[in-house]
Design a protein around this motif. Structure first.
Motif, PDB file in Angstrom:
ATOM      1  N   CYS A 179       0.828  -1.217   0.000  1.00 41.91           N
ATOM      2  CA  CYS A 179       0.000   0.000   0.000  1.00 41.91           C
ATOM      3  C   CYS A 179       0.859   1.263   0.000  1.00 41.91           C
ATOM      4  O   CYS A 179       0.467   2.288  -0.580  1.00 41.91           O
ATOM      5  CB  CYS A 179      -0.929  -0.004   1.213  1.00 41.91           C
ATOM      6  SG  CYS A 179      -2.266  -1.223   1.116  1.00 41.91           S
ATOM      7  N   TYR A 182       1.720   1.814  -3.501  1.00 41.82           N
ATOM      8  CA  TYR A 182       0.513   2.297  -4.187  1.00 41.82           C
ATOM      9  C   TYR A 182       0.364   3.805  -3.998  1.00 41.82           C
ATOM     10  O   TYR A 182       0.123   4.544  -4.958  1.00 41.82           O
ATOM     11  CB  TYR A 182      -0.697   1.554  -3.637  1.00 41.82           C
ATOM     12  CG  TYR A 182      -2.027   1.927  -4.253  1.00 41.82           C
ATOM     13  CD1 TYR A 182      -2.611   1.110  -5.223  1.00 41.82           C
ATOM     14  CD2 TYR A 182      -2.718   3.073  -3.862  1.00 41.82           C
ATOM     15  CE1 TYR A 182      -3.834   1.439  -5.793  1.00 41.82           C
ATOM     16  CE2 TYR A 182      -3.931   3.413  -4.425  1.00 41.82           C
ATOM     17  CZ  TYR A 182      -4.493   2.604  -5.376  1.00 41.82           C
ATOM     18  OH  TYR A 182      -5.699   2.932  -5.931  1.00 41.82           O
ATOM     19  N   GLU A 183       0.497   4.271  -2.768  1.00 44.00           N
ATOM     20  CA  GLU A 183       0.317   5.697  -2.495  1.00 44.00           C
ATOM     21  C   GLU A 183       1.446   6.525  -3.099  1.00 44.00           C
ATOM     22  O   GLU A 183       1.221   7.641  -3.584  1.00 44.00           O
ATOM     23  CB  GLU A 183       0.248   5.934  -0.982  1.00 44.00           C
ATOM     24  CG  GLU A 183      -0.930   5.247  -0.302  1.00 44.00           C
ATOM     25  CD  GLU A 183      -2.280   5.694  -0.847  1.00 44.00           C
ATOM     26  OE1 GLU A 183      -2.366   6.824  -1.390  1.00 44.00           O
ATOM     27  OE2 GLU A 183      -3.256   4.935  -0.737  1.00 44.00           O
ATOM     28  N   PRO A 238      -2.715   2.160  -9.142  1.00 45.92           N
ATOM     29  CA  PRO A 238      -3.474   3.415  -9.144  1.00 45.92           C
ATOM     30  C   PRO A 238      -3.594   4.039 -10.522  1.00 45.92           C
ATOM     31  O   PRO A 238      -4.547   4.767 -10.790  1.00 45.92           O
ATOM     32  CB  PRO A 238      -2.659   4.316  -8.192  1.00 45.92           C
ATOM     33  CG  PRO A 238      -1.290   3.731  -8.192  1.00 45.92           C
ATOM     34  CD  PRO A 238      -1.471   2.262  -8.345  1.00 45.92           C
ATOM     35  N   ARG A 244      -8.351   1.685  -3.845  1.00 44.06           N
ATOM     36  CA  ARG A 244      -7.550   1.311  -2.679  1.00 44.06           C
ATOM     37  C   ARG A 244      -8.117   0.101  -1.947  1.00 44.06           C
ATOM     38  O   ARG A 244      -7.369  -0.754  -1.471  1.00 44.06           O
ATOM     39  CB  ARG A 244      -7.440   2.493  -1.718  1.00 44.06           C
ATOM     40  CG  ARG A 244      -6.562   3.609  -2.228  1.00 44.06           C
ATOM     41  CD  ARG A 244      -6.591   4.826  -1.316  1.00 44.06           C
ATOM     42  NE  ARG A 244      -5.629   5.830  -1.733  1.00 44.06           N
ATOM     43  CZ  ARG A 244      -5.835   6.716  -2.681  1.00 44.06           C
ATOM     44  NH1 ARG A 244      -7.008   6.711  -3.331  1.00 44.06           N
ATOM     45  NH2 ARG A 244      -4.901   7.602  -3.003  1.00 44.06           N
TER      46      ARG A 244
END
Length: 315
Positions: A179, A182-183, A238, A244
């Motif tokens: 994650c 991802y961000e 993304p 998410r």
């Protein structure tokens, strides 16, 4: 095919990695095709170099921002390692014989892994909270940086803690690392990744759109099977509009088969002779079964819809 990035459509281009100058030249040629005045000679070359420099600056800012995030993690890890109690302090507290061998390094083989496990067990018996935090932080750094070594941490955690606790810890930390990537992609390096891998991103986007109606099942399958590298999935998700919730849940579920295999193997570390023992026919069979299980609801849904359509047509 086009997909959106920062509010503008971006066309799929060659999958090869373009150079900064080539990208700048592409931008200049695009401006000329739109009817802007041609620039000849040295001024034209200056325009190309200026645009190339703009690309470098844009990517440098994104990379520096991403490096700053990773630097924080690495700094925390180094600070924790510097506060690791010395071998002398451990020997004194645990009343170890003087000739006790303590090994703390990244193991290259199973014998070194057993030695590291023995050392960690001694530390855990005397500094339980410290060692738990160290293992979690090392695991987070490895997964977020996509550095090989997560398997070793899985084996160590599985050998040091109970099976339920080890599985939950490994799944949570590996999902957190994914994650984080991802961000970082969503907020910092989105455009850079598109420019570097337009063909691969476009192909992945097309595949995601084909399975949009059952996206979670599809995402679990690509996590379970080695169809795509984990780092690519983390950074491109993304961009191809995987939300998410689907990303986190799919990562958590999809990582479980390998986690179960490696953590369970850690509990029988004495029986392992090589890391390759973890990737035998049984492992491949388990991964195949998990992928089929993830796709079963999709097949059933399609079969049910086709059956209803036949009934309606005959009725």
């Amino acid at each position: 095919m086009q997909f959106e990035t920062n509010g503008r459509p971006l066309e799929r281009r060659s999958s090869s990695m373009p150079s900064f100058t080539a990208l700048a030249a592409h931008e200049v040629s695009g401006d000329l095709e739109e009817g802007k005045p041609d620039v000849q000679g040295s001024s034209g070359q200056a325009g190309v170099l200026q645009r190339a420099l703009a690309f470098v600056v844009k990517w440098s800012r994104a990379l520096l921002a991403m490096a700053a995030v990773y630097a924080v993690l690495l700094t925390m890890l180094l600070m924790l390692l510097r506060r690791l109690p010395t071998r002398g302090a451990l020997s004194e507290k645990a009343h170890l014989p003087e000739n006790t061998e303590l090994l703390m390094k990244l193991p290259r083989n199973i014998s070194e892994l057993r030695a590291v496990r023995h050392t960690l067990e001694l530390y855990r018996a005397n500094y339980a909270t410290y060692i738990a935090g160290l293992l979690v932080l090392v695991y987070l750094v490895l997964t977020s940086l996509s550095i090989p070594g997560a398997l070793i941490i899985n084996l160590l955690i599985g050998s040091l803690y109970s099976l339920p606790l080890a599985l939950v810890t490994v799944a949570a930390v590996s999902t957190a690392g994914a994650c984080l990537n991802y961000e970082l992609s969503a907020f910092l390096v989105r455009d850079m990744i598109i420019d570097l891998m337009p063909g691969k991103i476009g192909a992945f986007h097309h595949s995601v759109e084909r399975h949009r109606d059952h996206l979670l099942n599809y995402f679990v399958v690509i996590r379970v099977t080695p169809l795509l590298p984990s780092w690519f999935i983390n950074f491109s998700s993304p961009i191809v509009n995987i939300d998410r919730r689907t990303f986190a849940l799919g990562t958590f579920i999809g990582a479980q088969p390998l986690n179960i295999i490696s953590v369970s193997a850690g509990r029988t570390l004495s029986k392992l002779t090589s890391y390759r023992d973890l990737y035998g026919p049984r492992t491949l069979l388990l991964l195949t079964m998990c992928a089929c299980a993830a796709l079963t609801p999709v097949f059933l849904k399609r079969l049910l819809s086709r059956t209803r359509a036949r009934w309606q047509s005959t009725g």
